[in-house]
Design a protein around this motif. Structure first.
Motif, PDB file in Angstrom:
ATOM      1  N   VAL A 722       0.821  -1.256  -0.013  1.00 26.08           N
ATOM      2  CA  VAL A 722       0.166  -0.041  -0.042  1.00 26.08           C
ATOM      3  C   VAL A 722       0.913   1.325  -0.054  1.00 26.08           C
ATOM      4  O   VAL A 722       1.714   1.571   0.933  1.00 26.08           O
ATOM      5  CB  VAL A 722      -0.979  -0.031   1.314  1.00 26.08           C
ATOM      6  CG1 VAL A 722      -1.791   1.306   1.187  1.00 26.08           C
ATOM      7  CG2 VAL A 722      -1.721  -1.214   1.196  1.00 26.08           C
ATOM      8  N   ASP A 724       0.958   5.205  -1.929  1.00 27.59           N
ATOM      9  CA  ASP A 724       0.422   6.226  -3.030  1.00 27.59           C
ATOM     10  C   ASP A 724       1.314   6.803  -3.968  1.00 27.59           C
ATOM     11  O   ASP A 724       1.033   7.271  -5.209  1.00 27.59           O
ATOM     12  CB  ASP A 724       0.024   7.460  -2.210  1.00 27.59           C
ATOM     13  CG  ASP A 724       0.860   8.203  -1.758  1.00 27.59           C
ATOM     14  OD1 ASP A 724       1.658   7.590  -1.119  1.00 27.59           O
ATOM     15  OD2 ASP A 724       0.691   9.555  -1.693  1.00 27.59           O
ATOM     16  N   GLN A 729       6.131   2.302  -5.198  1.00 26.24           N
ATOM     17  CA  GLN A 729       5.295   1.071  -5.167  1.00 26.24           C
ATOM     18  C   GLN A 729       5.755   0.105  -6.124  1.00 26.24           C
ATOM     19  O   GLN A 729       6.099  -1.250  -5.610  1.00 26.24           O
ATOM     20  CB  GLN A 729       3.794   1.515  -5.486  1.00 26.24           C
ATOM     21  CG  GLN A 729       2.891   0.359  -5.479  1.00 26.24           C
ATOM     22  CD  GLN A 729       1.829   0.945  -6.100  1.00 26.24           C
ATOM     23  OE1 GLN A 729       1.274   0.346  -7.276  1.00 26.24           O
ATOM     24  NE2 GLN A 729       0.928   1.641  -5.528  1.00 26.24           N
ATOM     25  N   SER A 745      -0.902  -4.547  -5.049  1.00 20.58           N
ATOM     26  CA  SER A 745      -0.740  -3.083  -4.484  1.00 20.58           C
ATOM     27  C   SER A 745      -1.985  -2.226  -4.688  1.00 20.58           C
ATOM     28  O   SER A 745      -3.020  -2.623  -5.320  1.00 20.58           O
ATOM     29  CB  SER A 745       0.210  -2.652  -5.828  1.00 20.58           C
ATOM     30  OG  SER A 745      -0.446  -2.411  -6.971  1.00 20.58           O
ATOM     31  N   ALA A 746      -1.784  -1.380  -3.838  1.00 24.55           N
ATOM     32  CA  ALA A 746      -2.989  -0.541  -3.292  1.00 24.55           C
ATOM     33  C   ALA A 746      -2.577   0.794  -3.390  1.00 24.55           C
ATOM     34  O   ALA A 746      -1.405   1.204  -2.895  1.00 24.55           O
ATOM     35  CB  ALA A 746      -3.913  -0.992  -2.371  1.00 24.55           C
ATOM     36  N   SER A 747      -3.090   1.920  -3.950  1.00 21.84           N
ATOM     37  CA  SER A 747      -2.587   3.164  -4.049  1.00 21.84           C
ATOM     38  C   SER A 747      -3.335   4.206  -3.126  1.00 21.84           C
ATOM     39  O   SER A 747      -2.914   5.349  -2.780  1.00 21.84           O
ATOM     40  CB  SER A 747      -2.538   3.891  -5.347  1.00 21.84           C
ATOM     41  OG  SER A 747      -3.973   3.815  -5.722  1.00 21.84           O
ATOM     42  N   SER A 748      -4.263   3.648  -2.077  1.00 21.75           N
ATOM     43  CA  SER A 748      -4.806   4.474  -1.082  1.00 21.75           C
ATOM     44  C   SER A 748      -5.268   3.471  -0.033  1.00 21.75           C
ATOM     45  O   SER A 748      -5.402   2.295  -0.135  1.00 21.75           O
ATOM     46  CB  SER A 748      -6.035   5.065  -1.543  1.00 21.75           C
ATOM     47  OG  SER A 748      -7.075   4.285  -1.846  1.00 21.75           O
ATOM     48  N   CYS A 752      -7.017  -0.356   0.082  1.00 20.34           N
ATOM     49  CA  CYS A 752      -6.348  -1.287   0.801  1.00 20.34           C
ATOM     50  C   CYS A 752      -7.682  -1.797   1.725  1.00 20.34           C
ATOM     51  O   CYS A 752      -7.707  -3.181   2.121  1.00 20.34           O
ATOM     52  CB  CYS A 752      -5.528  -0.664   1.899  1.00 20.34           C
ATOM     53  SG  CYS A 752      -4.885  -1.893   3.243  1.00 20.34           S
ATOM     54  N   VAL A 764       0.833  -7.074   4.971  1.00 21.38           N
ATOM     55  CA  VAL A 764       0.620  -5.947   4.325  1.00 21.38           C
ATOM     56  C   VAL A 764       1.940  -5.093   4.670  1.00 21.38           C
ATOM     57  O   VAL A 764       2.145  -4.673   5.834  1.00 21.38           O
ATOM     58  CB  VAL A 764      -0.629  -5.239   4.689  1.00 21.38           C
ATOM     59  CG1 VAL A 764      -0.878  -3.773   3.874  1.00 21.38           C
ATOM     60  CG2 VAL A 764      -1.782  -6.073   4.290  1.00 21.38           C
ATOM     61  N   MET A 766       2.431  -1.164   4.542  1.00 27.05           N
ATOM     62  CA  MET A 766       1.456  -0.038   4.788  1.00 27.05           C
ATOM     63  C   MET A 766       2.306   1.306   4.762  1.00 27.05           C
ATOM     64  O   MET A 766       3.088   1.433   5.583  1.00 27.05           O
ATOM     65  CB  MET A 766       0.788  -0.041   5.691  1.00 27.05           C
ATOM     66  CG  MET A 766      -0.372   1.112   6.060  1.00 27.05           C
ATOM     67  SD  MET A 766      -1.450   0.992   4.986  1.00 27.05           S
ATOM     68  CE  MET A 766      -2.621  -0.522   5.699  1.00 27.05           C
ATOM     69  N   THR A 778      -6.099   3.988   8.517  1.00 27.49           N
ATOM     70  CA  THR A 778      -6.100   2.624   7.649  1.00 27.49           C
ATOM     71  C   THR A 778      -6.011   1.288   8.810  1.00 27.49           C
ATOM     72  O   THR A 778      -7.003   0.373   8.737  1.00 27.49           O
ATOM     73  CB  THR A 778      -5.345   2.573   6.628  1.00 27.49           C
ATOM     74  OG1 THR A 778      -5.614   3.442   5.737  1.00 27.49           O
ATOM     75  CG2 THR A 778      -5.617   1.303   5.622  1.00 27.49           C
TER      76      THR A 778
END
Length: 847
Positions: A722, A724, A729, A745-748, A752, A764, A766, A778
């Motif tokens: 995770v 942004d 990333q 992957s997650a951008s926010s 997530c 994860v 983070m 989060t």
């Protein structure tokens, strides 16, 4: 019997009766009045004694207040001794705001005693508190060295002082000499106390018992009470019965003359008594009553210069009045020379006395001040609507102090500190108020400027902290990408030239990262934000770890890096291991950097009692003796030129010195140019636990492990990244792929939450700073969901550029399981994954 004889008999009888009547009347009337004059005179003398003691107490109060104000931040012992000598006092006791006696200074104590007892100090502490609360700043108290007349004061910081004079033989003799009277100071015990029994407190101030028959002296007594109101001393004044004795002699002369001249004595004697005795005494009494106006100058010269007893009495009385008037003039002169505004006024505001400074303050003449109302000078308009008569002291609250701003007629403004004290009569009615005003404008301006400077400094410090936090994060973010892609490029085929360029880029990136660490460390150290996490540390393991970490750099420079741990070195010490590694790393790396050939040796041995010494010796360029003091200054190096050939910002040793000081240790250096340097680092052993053990597999570090041991291929790990920042990333995803993990992957933070709700991940990574929902929020929502829905625990690893002291702890408190700082390294990622698997009870073997 002849008529002459009868006349003689009649005249003789008449003379005898007249003489007897005259003798009786003279004894019952005149001698009683003489005794009254003697009692009045000795009572006045006793009153002067009491007033003299009160004046001395007021002087002591003013003196100790001035000394306590002027001695802030100075040498109390020296200034206190000078203070006692200057004001001829015997004792000075300084009490802190907490009520504890801090300093005791004695001078010429009774019996040569050198100190007060702890009971005396406790008495002073209690006395000080009671005196200040009741606004009684002086009095008499009993100590182990005898009775002491004291005065107390307190400054703005809460520090208090008690100054005193021991009321004994020396001070008693001083009072006799200064007051020209036979004065005795007696203990408040024995038969003399019977004189005060049955009397009210007001009547106990002055007692003149009738003298015994045949006694030539008349005595007056005054009872002195201590701070608790208990009798402590009795003042006794003795004077000859001048009026009585002189009157008796006059009476005998008169009666003898009347007996000799018979009837003529009756006729002429009465006239003579009126002329020579009664009239003169009446005139002397009348003049004495108006002494405050005419100083008894209205008496004829023949009256004063005569040789009889009444003239003697007149001269004595006039001399007493003159001395009293001189004392008043001296008091007036002292008041006039004061720079403070001094004024006395009645409760309704009518001014009865003022000094020149008060008149000049309002651009008035002194003769135009007395008789006016104080409110005419301090008008409500000049005081911002306040009334100068609104906060007057009372018979119970005798004094008070207030600060107020005054607007003068010319429009200028100033601040006054206004001290008021009530003067009461025998019935405890307030008759007058004495006030003193001190101009504190400069002090108020200084305090305001000091407060503004403090606020500006605090604001600048906050801005600097915020700047460092942002710069740390924003600098580490691109460094994460740079160093991450360098690690990735190293795993790709490269020719020799590309490898060389890549090494240069990696070295520059690491140098930038080290510089960032040093700057942040120095900023935190300079701001006093040194946090120590003390624990038991195995000394040899720390030393081996430092040597193992620095060995590649030493090998690259083709120098030897040795380790020597003496056998009698304590196995464990109690320090902050991270800070100790930081210090040793700085010193050893400096030794390698400044050594072109030869060796660098890290030695560990016992030091002084309770200390362990780490010695770092090198055969480098050495340091000139005059440059040694610069080493431990921020941005100071042995080479002060603009082209320093070895690089470095000169921060590491400055930080190391302050870190060691926080741990109770020291660092020293000896060096000779061309031969080398020897740094000696001493740290306290502390009190490590007896059951501490050497950590297993503490070295070599993870990056020295074979590359084939970093492969998690086939382990089925589900990992989510995770972040942004797209570049960071990609770096983290590529590093995970290098160790055999294909991650999502997650951008926010919101994305997530959605992914972790649909897919079961093992761990994860983070990021903390994200636009829509940061990492703290989060992970908090993930923990809330786990608690609400049940199920397993998701292992979350903080991967952030926030690396200031306390950031790791903040992440753990927010619900994270582990922490990895940016720029990320392969070994740190592998260690975090292994720790997560161990926590899950699934220690996965390497492929």
């Amino acid at each position: 019997m002849s008529v002459r004889f009868k006349i003689f008999i009649c005249l003789a009888g008449a003379a005898l009766v007249l003489w007897g009547s005259t003798a009786y009347l003279a004894t019952k009337v005149f001698l009683v009045r003489f005794d009254q004059l003697d009692a009045l005179r000795v009572g006045r003398t006793l009153g002067r004694v009491n007033e003299g003691l009160r004046d001395r107490q007021r002087q002591m109060m003013a003196a100790v207040s001035l000394w306590l104000r002027d001695s802030q931040g100075g040498d109390f012992d020296r200034s206190g001794a000078e203070f006692l000598n200057e004001f001829d006092m015997n004792a000075l006791v300084v009490v802190s705001a907490a009520g504890r006696v801090e300093k005791t200074i004695l001078r010429r104590t009774p019996g040569g005693e050198a100190r007060l007892t702890s009971t005396d100090e406790a008495t002073f502490a209690d006395l000080l508190k009671g005196s200040l609360e009741a606004s009684k700043g002086s009095g008499v108290v009993m100590t182990s060295l005898g009775p002491m007349m004291y005065a107390v004061a307190r400054n703005d910081e809460g520090t208090s002082a008690v100054a005193g004079i021991f009321v004994g033989g020396e001070y008693e003799q001083y009072l006799r000499n200064s007051l020209l009277s036979d004065l005795s100071i007696l203990p408040a015990s024995g038969p003399v106390m019977d004189l005060f029994r049955g009397r009210s407190t007001e009547d106990q101030m002055s007692v003149v018992p009738p003298p015994a028959a045949g006694e030539n002296n008349i005595d007056a007594y005054s009872l002195v009470r201590d701070a608790a109101g208990e009798p402590i001393l009795i003042l006794k004044v003795s004077e000859a019965r001048h009026s009585y004795l002189d009157g008796s002699a006059n009476l005998r002369f008169f009666l003898g003359l009347s007996a000799a001249v018979a009837v003529l004595t009756v006729i002429v004697g009465t006239f003579l008594v009126e002329i020579l005795v009664t009239g003169r005494i009446r005139r002397l009494t009348s003049s004495a009553r108006r002494a405050d106006i005419n100083s008894m100058d209205d008496l004829p010269q023949s009256f004063v210069l005569g040789t009889d007893e009444i003239s003697t009495l007149a001269r004595v009385t006039k001399g007493m009045v003159d001395r009293l008037r001189n004392s008043q003039l001296l008091y007036r002169a002292v008041v006039e020379t004061q720079r403070e505004l001094i004024v006395r006024f009645k409760p309704d505001g009518e001014i009865t006395l003022a000094n020149e400074a008060f008149a000049k303050f309002f651009n008035r003449h002194l003769r135009g001040v007395v008789g006016k109302n104080l409110g005419d000078f301090f008008t409500p308009g000049s005081l911002g609507g306040q009334s100068i008569l609104s906060e007057l002291p009372t018979d119970t609250q005798r004094s008070n102090t207030r600060d107020f701003q005054v607007v003068l007629e010319d429009g200028s403004e100033c601040w006054l500190q206004w001290n008021q004290r009530a003067l009461v009569d025998d019935d405890r009615n307030v008759t007058e108020i004495q006030a003193a005003g001190h101009d504190i404008t400069l002090r108020r301006d200084y305090e305001n400027k000091l407060r503004e400077a403090k606020e500006a400094a605090e604001s600048a410090n906050r801005a600097k902290g915020e700047f460092l936090t942002v710069m740390s994060h924003e600098t580490r973010t691109p460094l994460t990408s740079i160093l991450g892609f360098i690690s990735i490029l190293e795993s790709t085929p490269l020719n020799e030239e590309q490898s060389e360029y890549l090494d240069l880029i990696r070295s520059s990136g690491n140098s930038l990262l080290l510089l960032l660490h040093d700057l942040l460390d120095y900023s935190n150290v300079a701001a006093g934000r040194i946090e120590l996490n003390v624990e038991a540390v195995h000394v040899a393991s720390i030393a081996r770890e430092i040597v193992a970490t620095q060995t590649p750099e030493a090998q690259a420079r083709m120098i030897d890096l040795d380790l020597d741990v003496e056998l009698d070195t304590p196995a464990f010490i109690e320090v902050d291991p991270g800070r100790l590694r930081q210090v040793l790393h700085n010193v050893v790396s400096n030794g390698i950097k400044f050594t072109e050939r030869g060796f660098v040796r890290l030695s560990v041995k016992p030091g002084a009692e309770g200390m362990v010494e780490f010695l770092v010796q090198d055969t480098g360029v050495g340091i000139a003796e005059e440059m040694l003091p610069r080493l431990f200054h921020a941005f100071g190096t042995a080479d002060g030129s603009n082209s320093r050939g070895y690089g470095g910002a000169g921060i590491g040793l400055a930080v190391s010195q302050k870190v060691l000081a926080a741990m109770g240790g020291t660092i020293a250096v000896r060096s000779e140019p061309g031969i080398g340097s020897l740094f000696t680092i001493s740290v306290p052993v502390g009190h490590p636990q007896n059951d501490a053990r050497e950590p297993a597999n503490s070295w070599p570090p993870l990056e020295e492990q074979p590359a084939e041991r970093r492969d998690f291929t086939g382990q089925g790990l589900r990992v989510l990244v995770v972040d942004d920042n797209t570049v960071n990333q990609k770096v983290l995803l590529r590093i995970l792929l290098m160790v055999g993990i294909e991650a999502d992957s997650a951008s926010s933070g919101r994305l997530c939450l959605d992914l972790t709700a649909k897919t079961k991940y093992d761990l994860v990574f983070m990021d903390i700073q994200m636009p829509d929902m940061d990492g703290y929020e989060t992970v908090g929502k993930i923990r809330e969901r786990e608690e609400r829905e049940g199920g397993g625990h998701l292992h979350v690893i903080a991967c952030t550029a926030f690396s200031l002291p306390g950031d790791r702890e903040k992440c753990i408190r927010a619900g994270m399981d582990d922490y990895v700082s940016k720029p990320v390294r392969v070994d740190a990622i592998v260690a975090a994954i292994l720790a997560a698997r161990r926590d899950a009870g699934e220690l996965v073997p390497f492929a």
